[in-house]
Design a protein around this motif. Structure first.
Motif, PDB file in Angstrom:
ATOM      1  N   UNK A  96       1.154  -1.248  -0.038  1.00 57.49           N
ATOM      2  CA  UNK A  96       0.249  -0.037   0.370  1.00 57.49           C
ATOM      3  C   UNK A  96       1.695   0.779  -0.063  1.00 57.49           C
ATOM      4  N   UNK A  97       0.061   2.331  -0.775  1.00 59.21           N
ATOM      5  CA  UNK A  97       0.727   3.430  -0.220  1.00 59.21           C
ATOM      6  C   UNK A  97      -0.668   4.532   0.670  1.00 59.21           C
ATOM      7  N   UNK A  98       0.627   5.178   2.013  1.00 59.76           N
ATOM      8  CA  UNK A  98      -0.514   5.707   3.193  1.00 59.76           C
ATOM      9  C   UNK A  98       0.008   7.032   2.349  1.00 59.76           C
ATOM     10  N   UNK A  99      -1.185   7.795   1.922  1.00 58.75           N
ATOM     11  CA  UNK A  99      -1.460   9.389   1.341  1.00 58.75           C
ATOM     12  C   UNK A  99      -1.865   9.694   2.651  1.00 58.75           C
ATOM     13  N   UNK A 100      -1.486  11.211   3.163  1.00 56.46           N
ATOM     14  CA  UNK A 100      -1.882  11.738   4.458  1.00 56.46           C
ATOM     15  C   UNK A 100      -2.030  13.141   3.335  1.00 56.46           C
TER      16      UNK A 100
END
Lengths: 114, 114
Positions: free
Chosen positions: A108-112
């Protein structure tokens, strides 16, 4: 044998910006799916691509788009980011040789979005 | 539209206790059913899956699940949990003859006390 790889692993963006997330499927897998996992929720289906064509789309606004390339890698694009787009974005690849619906997920890519 | 319900949001058990996590789905046709696990900081991993045949399915790490068609249920069980089972567990379904997308439940966070 490399699994599903996603880049970047973490990302911080400002509201209104645009983001591109990338996914490389397992070698030989021709199908790629994208999911959004908001904290405390199960993954929600965004898109599925097979042989470079869109096969399914979840209930997400038009700000979300995706494409699949000839090498079966995929990009997920999100325009005009909102705070609510903050989530873990998961990519999964599959192949008929895995048996029906054998999905393998990336980390996954954690986008904030701030 | 099909959906998946997981009965417990957060479960706390002591080591060696028995585990049962509930899962119900809503779809009247043929389904493929899955349990995924997400260990802290790791990606989604497939625990077990049901496609057809014996409704009692055995997965990795001593987990099993039973498909009860009349109850639209696919509960996950383990006779004796370990501290290393601390993770989030997701039930998921694919409705056959609809599309390939996986519908996930909201997840159950399992915490095992040493």
């Amino acid at each position: 044998d490399a699994g599903v790889t996603q880049s970047p692993t973490h990302l911080i963006k400002t509201r209104g910006q645009h983001v591109t997330l990338r996914c490389s499927p397992i070698s030989g897998h021709k199908s790629v799916s994208w999911y959004q996992q908001v904290l405390g929720q199960g993954p929600q289906f965004i898109f599925q691509y097979y042989e470079k064509e869109e096969r399914g789309r979840g209930n997400f606004p038009d700000r979300f788009s995706a494409r699949q390339f000839p090498n079966y890698s995929s990009e997920l694009n999100v325009n005009a980011l909102l705070l609510g787009d903050s989530a873990l974005y998961l990519c999964a690849s599959s192949s008929p040789s895995q048996g029906p619906y054998g999905y393998t997920f990336g980390s996954g890519t954690r986008l904030t979005v701030v | 539209a099909q959906s998946v319900s997981q009965h417990n949001h957060h479960v706390i058990l002591s080591e060696a206790a028995s585990l049962e996590l509930g899962c119900n789905y809503s779809y009247g046709g043929t389904v493929n059913l899955f349990w995924y696990v997400q260990y802290p900081g790791q990606h989604l991993q497939l625990l077990l899956k049901y496609f057809s045949g014996d409704p009692l399915v055995k997965g990795i790490k001593g987990f099993e699940a039973e498909f009860i068609k009349s109850k639209f249920s696919f509960n996950l069980r383990k006779p004796s949990v370990q501290w290393s089972d601390t993770a989030e567990y997701f039930c998921a379904v694919i409705a056959m003859n609809r599309d390939d997308k996986i519908i996930f439940g909201k997840g159950t966070r399992l915490h095992i006390l040493p």
